[in-house]
Design a protein around this motif. Sequence first.
Motif, mmCIF file in Angstrom:
data_model
loop_
_atom_site.group_PDB
_atom_site.id
_atom_site.type_symbol
_atom_site.label_atom_id
_atom_site.label_comp_id
_atom_site.label_asym_id
_atom_site.label_seq_id
_atom_site.Cartn_x
_atom_site.Cartn_y
_atom_site.Cartn_z
ATOM 1 N N PRO A 20 -15.864 -36.338 14.486
ATOM 2 C CA PRO A 20 -15.179 -37.631 14.426
ATOM 3 C C PRO A 20 -14.937 -38.199 15.818
ATOM 4 N N GLY A 21 -15.222 -39.479 15.987
ATOM 5 C CA GLY A 21 -14.967 -40.151 17.253
ATOM 6 C C GLY A 21 -16.009 -39.929 18.331
ATOM 7 N N VAL A 22 -17.064 -39.176 18.025
ATOM 8 C CA VAL A 22 -18.105 -38.882 19.013
ATOM 9 C C VAL A 22 -19.267 -39.852 18.813
ATOM 10 N N ALA A 23 -19.773 -40.390 19.900
ATOM 11 C CA ALA A 23 -20.904 -41.322 19.840
ATOM 12 C C ALA A 23 -22.138 -40.608 19.305
ATOM 13 N N SER A 24 -22.978 -41.344 18.605
ATOM 14 C CA SER A 24 -24.178 -40.743 18.019
ATOM 15 C C SER A 24 -25.471 -41.356 18.542
ATOM 16 N N ASP A 25 -25.385 -42.492 19.198
ATOM 17 C CA ASP A 25 -26.562 -43.184 19.699
ATOM 18 C C ASP A 25 -26.373 -43.496 21.181
ATOM 19 N N PRO A 26 -27.339 -43.172 22.028
ATOM 20 C CA PRO A 26 -27.184 -43.460 23.454
ATOM 21 C C PRO A 26 -26.888 -44.931 23.752
ATOM 22 N N MET A 27 -27.379 -45.848 22.937
ATOM 23 C CA MET A 27 -27.149 -47.267 23.174
ATOM 24 C C MET A 27 -25.674 -47.640 22.988
ATOM 25 N N GLN A 28 -24.900 -46.798 22.303
ATOM 26 C CA GLN A 28 -23.467 -47.042 22.145
ATOM 27 C C GLN A 28 -22.718 -46.853 23.461
ATOM 28 N N VAL A 29 -23.233 -46.023 24.357
ATOM 29 C CA VAL A 29 -22.483 -45.634 25.550
ATOM 30 C C VAL A 29 -23.090 -46.122 26.865
ATOM 31 N N VAL A 30 -24.357 -46.492 26.871
ATOM 32 C CA VAL A 30 -25.003 -46.936 28.106
ATOM 33 C C VAL A 30 -24.318 -48.208 28.596
ATOM 34 N N GLY A 31 -23.894 -48.197 29.857
ATOM 35 C CA GLY A 31 -23.223 -49.346 30.443
ATOM 36 C C GLY A 31 -21.715 -49.277 30.364
ATOM 37 N N LEU A 32 -21.173 -48.313 29.600
ATOM 38 C CA LEU A 32 -19.729 -48.152 29.524
ATOM 39 C C LEU A 32 -19.254 -47.235 30.645
ATOM 40 N N GLU A 33 -17.989 -47.316 30.958
ATOM 41 C CA GLU A 33 -17.405 -46.551 32.048
ATOM 42 C C GLU A 33 -16.570 -45.397 31.487
ATOM 43 N N ALA A 34 -16.699 -44.237 32.091
ATOM 44 C CA ALA A 34 -15.907 -43.071 31.683
ATOM 45 C C ALA A 34 -14.471 -43.255 32.153
ATOM 46 N N ARG A 35 -13.531 -43.041 31.260
ATOM 47 C CA ARG A 35 -12.109 -43.124 31.603
ATOM 48 C C ARG A 35 -11.574 -41.770 32.064
ATOM 49 N N VAL A 36 -12.251 -40.700 31.661
ATOM 50 C CA VAL A 36 -11.872 -39.328 32.015
ATOM 51 C C VAL A 36 -13.135 -38.572 32.421
ATOM 52 N N ALA A 37 -12.961 -37.392 32.994
ATOM 53 C CA ALA A 37 -14.126 -36.562 33.330
ATOM 54 C C ALA A 37 -14.728 -36.011 32.039
ATOM 55 N N ILE A 38 -16.055 -36.071 31.940
ATOM 56 C CA ILE A 38 -16.771 -35.523 30.783
ATOM 57 C C ILE A 38 -17.697 -34.450 31.329
ATOM 58 N N TYR A 39 -17.497 -33.222 30.884
ATOM 59 C CA TYR A 39 -18.221 -32.081 31.436
ATOM 60 C C TYR A 39 -19.549 -31.859 30.718
ATOM 61 N N PRO A 40 -20.522 -31.254 31.396
ATOM 62 C CA PRO A 40 -21.846 -31.016 30.791
ATOM 63 C C PRO A 40 -21.715 -30.218 29.496
ATOM 64 N N ARG A 85 -25.417 -43.857 32.051
ATOM 65 C CA ARG A 85 -26.822 -44.240 31.914
ATOM 66 C C ARG A 85 -27.430 -43.396 30.796
ATOM 67 N N ALA A 86 -28.602 -43.745 30.356
ATOM 68 C CA ALA A 86 -29.254 -43.020 29.262
ATOM 69 C C ALA A 86 -29.524 -41.558 29.632
ATOM 70 N N VAL A 87 -29.805 -41.270 30.897
ATOM 71 C CA VAL A 87 -30.104 -39.897 31.311
ATOM 72 C C VAL A 87 -28.848 -39.027 31.378
ATOM 73 N N ASP A 88 -27.670 -39.624 31.259
ATOM 74 C CA ASP A 88 -26.421 -38.875 31.337
ATOM 75 C C ASP A 88 -26.030 -38.215 30.024
ATOM 76 N N VAL A 89 -26.717 -38.578 28.940
ATOM 77 C CA VAL A 89 -26.382 -38.038 27.619
ATOM 78 C C VAL A 89 -27.633 -37.577 26.896
ATOM 79 N N GLU A 90 -27.431 -36.651 25.957
ATOM 80 C CA GLU A 90 -28.532 -36.233 25.093
ATOM 81 C C GLU A 90 -28.000 -36.054 23.680
ATOM 82 N N VAL A 91 -28.895 -36.142 22.719
ATOM 83 C CA VAL A 91 -28.522 -36.041 21.313
ATOM 84 C C VAL A 91 -28.578 -34.585 20.884
ATOM 85 N N GLN A 92 -27.525 -34.152 20.182
ATOM 86 C CA GLN A 92 -27.480 -32.812 19.595
ATOM 87 C C GLN A 92 -27.131 -32.936 18.130
#
Length: 141
Positions: free
Chosen positions: A44-64, A32-39
């Motif tokens: 390389p390979g890292v998302a830059s816009d929250p709209m790229q990831v909202v609604g997608l499913e994590a395949r692995v654990a992503i730590y804070p 969800r949008a609240v699960d990520v923040e912009v820094q």
Amino acid sequence: MKLLLLALILPWPAFADALVATRLIRPAEVLRAVDVEVQRGSQPGVASDPMQVVGLEARVAIYPGRPVRLADLGPAAVVERNETVVMIYRQGGLTILSEGRALGRAALGDSVTVMNSTSRQSVQARVTSFGQVEVGGMLAP
């Protein structure tokens, strides 16, 4: 003067934004949008816009505080393992419906193995909707 000219010719690093996780995101969780923040800072390979990831499913654990890599995300599963699904076979004007059990998780459009509840035969099927898979002639890759 030569130093200034050299500084103008050499490529400068591009500074862009990268997304990081705000909390522990477990595998199979939908972002969800609240699960990520912009820094600041690009990787390389890292998302830059929250709209790229909202609604997608994590395949692995992503730590804070860790970057949200696009390779670690995928479409959300609409069929769960051991879920009862409707198997649809269409050929010409013929349509056959049967009940089956999904033997794995799959997203919309993915292929999944399904066991027919009546015959106990396992077949490959393509997920067409929530709880529905299509088997047979329409599975051409």
